[in-house]
Design a protein around this motif. Sequence first.
Motif, PDB file in Angstrom:
ATOM      1  N   ALA A  29     -12.493   6.263 -11.523  1.00  0.00           N
ATOM      2  CA  ALA A  29     -12.606   4.655 -11.169  1.00  0.00           C
ATOM      3  C   ALA A  29     -10.993   4.380 -11.144  1.00  0.00           C
ATOM      4  CB  ALA A  29     -13.186   4.199 -12.610  1.00  0.00           C
ATOM      5  N   ASN A  30     -10.176   4.624 -11.765  1.00  0.00           N
ATOM      6  CA  ASN A  30      -8.784   4.348 -12.009  1.00  0.00           C
ATOM      7  C   ASN A  30      -8.284   4.507 -10.384  1.00  0.00           C
ATOM      8  OD1 ASN A  30      -8.709   3.281 -14.398  1.00  0.00           O
ATOM      9  ND2 ASN A  30      -7.852   4.977 -15.281  1.00  0.00           N
ATOM     10  N   ASP A  31      -8.322   5.904 -10.194  1.00  0.00           N
ATOM     11  CA  ASP A  31      -7.936   5.881  -8.662  1.00  0.00           C
ATOM     12  C   ASP A  31      -8.502   5.183  -7.249  1.00  0.00           C
ATOM     13  OD1 ASP A  31      -6.414   7.651  -6.627  1.00  0.00           O
ATOM     14  OD2 ASP A  31      -8.029   9.246  -6.682  1.00  0.00           O
ATOM     15  N   GLY A  32      -9.571   4.994  -7.474  1.00  0.00           N
ATOM     16  CA  GLY A  32     -10.557   4.104  -6.563  1.00  0.00           C
ATOM     17  C   GLY A  32      -9.863   2.836  -6.812  1.00  0.00           C
ATOM     18  N   LEU A  33      -9.688   2.183  -7.666  1.00  0.00           N
ATOM     19  CA  LEU A  33      -9.151   0.911  -8.012  1.00  0.00           C
ATOM     20  C   LEU A  33      -7.708   0.631  -7.494  1.00  0.00           C
ATOM     21  CD1 LEU A  33      -9.646  -1.934  -8.688  1.00  0.00           C
ATOM     22  CD2 LEU A  33      -9.362  -1.395 -10.982  1.00  0.00           C
ATOM     23  N   ILE A  34      -6.838   1.595  -7.922  1.00  0.00           N
ATOM     24  CA  ILE A  34      -5.495   1.591  -7.715  1.00  0.00           C
ATOM     25  C   ILE A  34      -5.238   1.824  -6.385  1.00  0.00           C
ATOM     26  CG2 ILE A  34      -3.307   2.630  -8.087  1.00  0.00           C
ATOM     27  CD1 ILE A  34      -4.256   2.992 -10.974  1.00  0.00           C
ATOM     28  N   SER A  35      -5.899   2.838  -5.715  1.00  0.00           N
ATOM     29  CA  SER A  35      -5.322   3.286  -4.408  1.00  0.00           C
ATOM     30  C   SER A  35      -5.982   2.166  -3.552  1.00  0.00           C
ATOM     31  CB  SER A  35      -5.750   4.769  -4.116  1.00  0.00           C
ATOM     32  OG  SER A  35      -7.396   4.693  -4.372  1.00  0.00           O
ATOM     33  N   THR A  36      -7.137   1.793  -3.494  1.00  0.00           N
ATOM     34  CA  THR A  36      -7.733   1.132  -2.721  1.00  0.00           C
ATOM     35  C   THR A  36      -7.039  -0.398  -2.623  1.00  0.00           C
ATOM     36  OG1 THR A  36      -9.926   2.191  -2.830  1.00  0.00           O
ATOM     37  CG2 THR A  36      -9.780   0.000  -1.771  1.00  0.00           C
ATOM     38  N   SER A  37      -7.024  -0.856  -3.831  1.00  0.00           N
ATOM     39  CA  SER A  37      -6.310  -2.344  -4.188  1.00  0.00           C
ATOM     40  C   SER A  37      -5.004  -2.142  -3.540  1.00  0.00           C
ATOM     41  CB  SER A  37      -6.553  -2.777  -5.590  1.00  0.00           C
ATOM     42  OG  SER A  37      -5.617  -1.965  -6.141  1.00  0.00           O
ATOM     43  N   SER A  38      -4.166  -1.258  -3.655  1.00  0.00           N
ATOM     44  CA  SER A  38      -2.705  -1.003  -3.423  1.00  0.00           C
ATOM     45  C   SER A  38      -2.643  -1.095  -1.965  1.00  0.00           C
ATOM     46  CB  SER A  38      -2.163   0.021  -4.132  1.00  0.00           C
ATOM     47  OG  SER A  38      -2.206   0.152  -5.470  1.00  0.00           O
ATOM     48  N   LEU A  39      -3.659  -0.186  -1.292  1.00  0.00           N
ATOM     49  CA  LEU A  39      -3.620  -0.245   0.267  1.00  0.00           C
ATOM     50  C   LEU A  39      -3.855  -1.363   0.824  1.00  0.00           C
ATOM     51  CD1 LEU A  39      -3.729   1.701   2.841  1.00  0.00           C
ATOM     52  CD2 LEU A  39      -6.266   1.953   2.352  1.00  0.00           C
ATOM     53  N   MET A  40      -4.915  -2.436   0.412  1.00  0.00           N
ATOM     54  CA  MET A  40      -5.401  -3.395   0.801  1.00  0.00           C
ATOM     55  C   MET A  40      -4.189  -4.436   0.825  1.00  0.00           C
ATOM     56  SD  MET A  40      -9.306  -3.571   0.003  1.00  0.00           S
ATOM     57  CE  MET A  40      -9.422  -5.227   0.891  1.00  0.00           C
ATOM     58  N   LEU A  41      -3.575  -4.289  -0.469  1.00  0.00           N
ATOM     59  CA  LEU A  41      -2.432  -5.141  -0.830  1.00  0.00           C
ATOM     60  C   LEU A  41      -1.143  -5.062   0.067  1.00  0.00           C
ATOM     61  CD1 LEU A  41      -1.089  -7.601  -2.550  1.00  0.00           C
ATOM     62  CD2 LEU A  41      -0.402  -5.656  -4.305  1.00  0.00           C
ATOM     63  N   GLY A  42      -0.944  -3.704   0.219  1.00  0.00           N
ATOM     64  CA  GLY A  42       0.218  -3.388   1.564  1.00  0.00           C
ATOM     65  C   GLY A  42       0.054  -3.993   2.644  1.00  0.00           C
ATOM     66  N   MET A  43      -1.438  -4.046   3.092  1.00  0.00           N
ATOM     67  CA  MET A  43      -1.743  -4.479   4.258  1.00  0.00           C
ATOM     68  C   MET A  43      -1.494  -6.239   4.292  1.00  0.00           C
ATOM     69  SD  MET A  43      -2.234  -2.075   6.291  1.00  0.00           S
ATOM     70  CE  MET A  43      -2.965  -2.883   7.816  1.00  0.00           C
ATOM     71  N   ALA A  44      -1.982  -6.695   3.238  1.00  0.00           N
ATOM     72  CA  ALA A  44      -2.043  -8.019   2.893  1.00  0.00           C
ATOM     73  C   ALA A  44      -0.339  -8.674   3.052  1.00  0.00           C
ATOM     74  CB  ALA A  44      -2.449  -8.501   1.869  1.00  0.00           C
ATOM     75  N   ALA A  45       0.401  -7.797   2.552  1.00  0.00           N
ATOM     76  CA  ALA A  45       1.875  -8.139   2.324  1.00  0.00           C
ATOM     77  C   ALA A  45       2.639  -8.161   3.802  1.00  0.00           C
ATOM     78  CB  ALA A  45       2.558  -7.246   1.562  1.00  0.00           C
ATOM     79  N   ALA A  46       1.702  -7.106   4.672  1.00  0.00           N
ATOM     80  CA  ALA A  46       2.300  -7.065   6.168  1.00  0.00           C
ATOM     81  C   ALA A  46       1.880  -8.043   6.849  1.00  0.00           C
ATOM     82  CB  ALA A  46       2.156  -5.514   6.435  1.00  0.00           C
ATOM     83  N   GLN A  47       1.130  -9.170   6.427  1.00  0.00           N
ATOM     84  CA  GLN A  47       0.521 -10.120   7.087  1.00  0.00           C
ATOM     85  C   GLN A  47      -0.382  -9.684   8.201  1.00  0.00           C
ATOM     86  OE1 GLN A  47       3.739 -12.314   8.479  1.00  0.00           O
ATOM     87  NE2 GLN A  47       4.265 -13.369   6.628  1.00  0.00           N
ATOM     88  N   ALA A  48      -1.045  -8.563   7.676  1.00  0.00           N
ATOM     89  CA  ALA A  48      -2.310  -8.153   8.760  1.00  0.00           C
ATOM     90  C   ALA A  48      -3.433  -9.164   8.579  1.00  0.00           C
ATOM     91  CB  ALA A  48      -2.712  -6.713   8.320  1.00  0.00           C
ATOM     92  N   HIS A  49      -4.287  -8.829   9.836  1.00  0.00           N
ATOM     93  CA  HIS A  49      -5.426 -10.068   9.772  1.00  0.00           C
ATOM     94  C   HIS A  49      -6.408  -9.517   8.689  1.00  0.00           C
ATOM     95  CE1 HIS A  49      -9.022 -11.598  11.542  1.00  0.00           C
ATOM     96  NE2 HIS A  49      -8.297 -12.393  12.324  1.00  0.00           N
ATOM     97  N   PRO A  50      -6.969 -10.480   8.175  1.00  0.00           N
ATOM     98  CA  PRO A  50      -8.205 -10.106   7.024  1.00  0.00           C
ATOM     99  C   PRO A  50      -9.251  -9.094   7.518  1.00  0.00           C
ATOM    100  CG  PRO A  50      -7.979 -12.490   7.448  1.00  0.00           C
ATOM    101  CD  PRO A  50      -7.125 -12.035   8.345  1.00  0.00           C
ATOM    102  N   SER A  51      -9.584  -9.086   8.809  1.00  0.00           N
ATOM    103  CA  SER A  51     -10.618  -7.890   9.185  1.00  0.00           C
ATOM    104  C   SER A  51      -9.847  -6.551   9.091  1.00  0.00           C
ATOM    105  CB  SER A  51     -11.207  -8.275  10.512  1.00  0.00           C
ATOM    106  OG  SER A  51      -9.873  -8.100  11.491  1.00  0.00           O
TER     107      SER A  51
END
Length: 236
Positions: free
Chosen positions: A28-50
């Motif tokens: 559970a920790n791995d899923g939450l940390i890795s997935t949220s961090s991956l999406m956060l990195g994309m959001a910080a890169a100003q990627a499209h929401p999709s």
Amino acid sequence: MSDDDHSHHHEPHRSQNSGWLRAAVLGANDGLISTSSLMLGMAAAQAHPSTILLSGLAGLVAGALSMAAGEYVSVSSQVDAEHADMRIESRALREHPELELEELTDIYIQRGLTPELAHEVAVQLTAHDDLGTHLRDEVGINDTHRARPIQAGLASAAAFTVGALPPVLLGWLWRAPGLAVVMVASSLLLLAVLGYVAERIAGGGGWRGAVRVLLWGTLAQAGTALIGWVFRVSVV
């Protein structure tokens, strides 16, 4: 105390939960940390929401399958080792039963029994189940903690999926500005809850578990957010 009280006396032990608790918390920790961090990195890169959502889905599937495969392979190796020990003990019992009985007696003496009582216990347990007794008391293998690769793989994949779902659902449903901030706040809150609950189940106070998970979750999210912010790669 009455005989009825003795017959119903039972002391729950926290260490009996260590196997499934470790796998559930890790997944559970791995899923939450890795997935949220991956999406956060994309959001910080100003990627499209999709694109952010797609990265989360890809991370969920890849992570769950990776956890399942890794756990299955590692536990299968443990099963191979257990089977090898079973063959060794079985052959030793056939070829050298007297020496094996002496070995079992020495084990019970080291645990505090007198030599006479240790020998009697070894004789009776050997007569009841010689191989099972040696596996349990000499090697440390018993049915309660027997390795089960398929069960371990499925449990790890399920735990990872449960942990990865909140950020993926957030990326799917959130349409207002500030996705990165909301994702950080919600992920850290969930990590704190996971750490607290895990330590409470293990018999601790809960707060140290929450702080430990928060620390590593914050570092992971900060690192991926920094990468996204530095490169500012907008994937369309």
